[in-house]
Design an enzyme around this catalytic site. Sequence first.
Site, PDB file in Angstrom:
ATOM      1  N   GLU A   1     -16.015   6.507   4.369  1.00  0.00           N
ATOM      2  CA  GLU A   1     -15.700   5.384   6.166  1.00  0.00           C
ATOM      3  C   GLU A   1     -15.520   7.163   6.654  1.00  0.00           C
ATOM      4  O   GLU A   1     -15.106   7.793   6.972  1.00  0.00           O
ATOM      5  CB  GLU A   1     -14.061   5.181   5.576  1.00  0.00           C
TER       6      GLU A   1
ATOM      7  N   ARG B   1       0.799  -0.869  -0.390  1.00  0.00           N
ATOM      8  CA  ARG B   1       0.652  -0.390  -0.380  1.00  0.00           C
ATOM      9  C   ARG B   1       0.741   1.128  -0.120  1.00  0.00           C
ATOM     10  O   ARG B   1       0.687   2.095  -0.659  1.00  0.00           O
ATOM     11  CB  ARG B   1      -0.818   0.144   1.293  1.00  0.00           C
TER      12      ARG B   1
ATOM     13  N   LYS C   1      -2.174   6.197   1.260  1.00  0.00           N
ATOM     14  CA  LYS C   1      -2.230   6.815   2.793  1.00  0.00           C
ATOM     15  C   LYS C   1      -1.118   8.123   2.760  1.00  0.00           C
ATOM     16  O   LYS C   1      -0.229   8.082   3.343  1.00  0.00           O
ATOM     17  CB  LYS C   1      -1.684   5.827   3.878  1.00  0.00           C
TER      18      LYS C   1
HETATM   19  N1  PLP Z   1      -8.623   4.208   6.364  1.00  0.00           N
HETATM   20  C1  PLP Z   1      -8.226   5.291   7.151  1.00  0.00           C
HETATM   21  C2  PLP Z   1      -8.617   5.950   6.776  1.00  0.00           C
HETATM   22  C3  PLP Z   1      -7.375   5.182   8.408  1.00  0.00           C
HETATM   23  O1  PLP Z   1      -6.247   6.080   8.148  1.00  0.00           O
HETATM   24  C4  PLP Z   1      -7.080   3.775   8.784  1.00  0.00           C
HETATM   25  C5  PLP Z   1      -5.470   3.457   9.193  1.00  0.00           C
HETATM   26  O2  PLP Z   1      -4.440   2.638   8.813  1.00  0.00           O
HETATM   27  C6  PLP Z   1      -7.224   2.635   7.983  1.00  0.00           C
HETATM   28  C7  PLP Z   1      -9.010   3.055   7.116  1.00  0.00           C
HETATM   29  C8  PLP Z   1      -7.435   1.041   8.408  1.00  0.00           C
HETATM   30  O3  PLP Z   1      -6.886   0.237   7.621  1.00  0.00           O
HETATM   31  P1  PLP Z   1      -5.712  -0.623   8.136  1.00  0.00           P
HETATM   32  O4  PLP Z   1      -6.350  -1.934   8.553  1.00  0.00           O
HETATM   33  O5  PLP Z   1      -5.028  -0.866   7.304  1.00  0.00           O
HETATM   34  O6  PLP Z   1      -5.242   0.495   9.365  1.00  0.00           O
HETATM   35  C1  COI Z   2      -4.096   3.436  11.939  1.00  0.00           C
HETATM   36  O1  COI Z   2      -5.157   2.734  12.202  1.00  0.00           O
HETATM   37  O2  COI Z   2      -3.231   2.575  11.142  1.00  0.00           O
HETATM   38  C2  COI Z   2      -4.449   4.810  11.424  1.00  0.00           C
HETATM   39  O3  COI Z   2      -3.703   4.767  10.243  1.00  0.00           O
HETATM   40  C3  COI Z   2      -5.364   5.003  11.749  1.00  0.00           C
HETATM   41  C4  COI Z   2      -5.225   6.854  12.219  1.00  0.00           C
HETATM   42  C5  COI Z   2      -4.099   6.334  13.888  1.00  0.00           C
HETATM   43  C6  COI Z   2      -4.546   8.078  11.399  1.00  0.00           C
END
Ligand code: PLP
Ligand code: COI
Length: 341
Positions: free
Chosen positions: A220, A82, A184
Amino acid sequence: MEKKNIDWSNLGFGYVQTDYRYVSNFKDGAWDDGCLTTDANIVLNECAGVLQYAQTIFEGLKAYTTEDGKIVTFRPDLNAERMMDSAARLEMPVFPKEKFIDAVTKVVAANAAYVPPFGSGATLYLRPYMFGSNPVIGVKPATEYQFRLFCTPVGPYFKGGVKPLTIKVSDFDRAAPNGTGHIKAGLNYAMSLHAIVTAHEEGFDENMYLDSKTRTKVEETGGANFLFVTKDGKVVTPKSSSILPSITRRSLLYVAKEYLGLEVEEREVYFEEVKDFAECGLCGTAAVISPVGKIVDHGKEICLPSGMTEMGPVTKKLYETLTGIQMGRIEAPKGWIHVIE
Ligand code: PLP
Ligand code: COI
């Protein structure tokens, strides 16, 4: 190895400086070898690309102590991939996957004393990130970059742990249809700060963002994807090209189907449907699965039947299975667990 003297079970989601972090620099078209450093500070030129035009991306993943005392991380290959997608979208050089996993391994091993013990409720949060480091004044990508990875022991992202949250439907947009919502990038979070501060001032825990084009579909929150459960036990999660492809959400859909035998659907979810769901949760690395009890749309309350005291039954099963896999209590699908030591 002796653990640090930290009150693990009372940790919040904050920054605790640890002993080592990893740093690698990109210059003249190539990444250097990268190494661990004890220096937590960065000295930058005043005109660095990251400072002027926010050319920065990041990732988030966790290290866990398993029941049998190993230290592991969860699917770091997906974070590496990612981050490669994020870099490409912001015209940054890709940080190779093998180097990313090597950085994860080195930082966790070097900071093993900060990995919370099994059963403490805390984990070690890893934050890889990359930014444009050389001076840039015309609007263009930097030519030099720094990749870093630090870690910090953390407790639950939301105060109150697994107590159901109250969220509001935001009037602000998180991402444009052809923008950067699917990567991200730091900029996505900078522009969500006013919305989250406003939500907190009004007494809400988080925002539900709708699609910015029609404002009819659920996207989201600022830091997690949504997961819903229908009254007949189906797991539904919003599909959109402007949300972050959450690794937790992708893993939970697999767990729901393959471990729990539930029906799963990844599809557009209209806000109009939300009142008919039985359960709602926020899923992400930081959030794990945080249950939502109430969603407020301009004063109109949607109270989920799962209530305001505990997680709904399906959300709970998903939570227990996912954390069981991460902590080594339940056998993981092949390739999901990366053992550090
Ligand atoms: N959506 C956003 C905007 C986020 O910042 C995060 C955190 O990483 C997620 C979703 C969840 O992603 P992940 O499950 O890969 O941590
Ligand atoms: C994560 O879950 O790793 C995130 O980046 C979410 C938040 C702390 C920005």
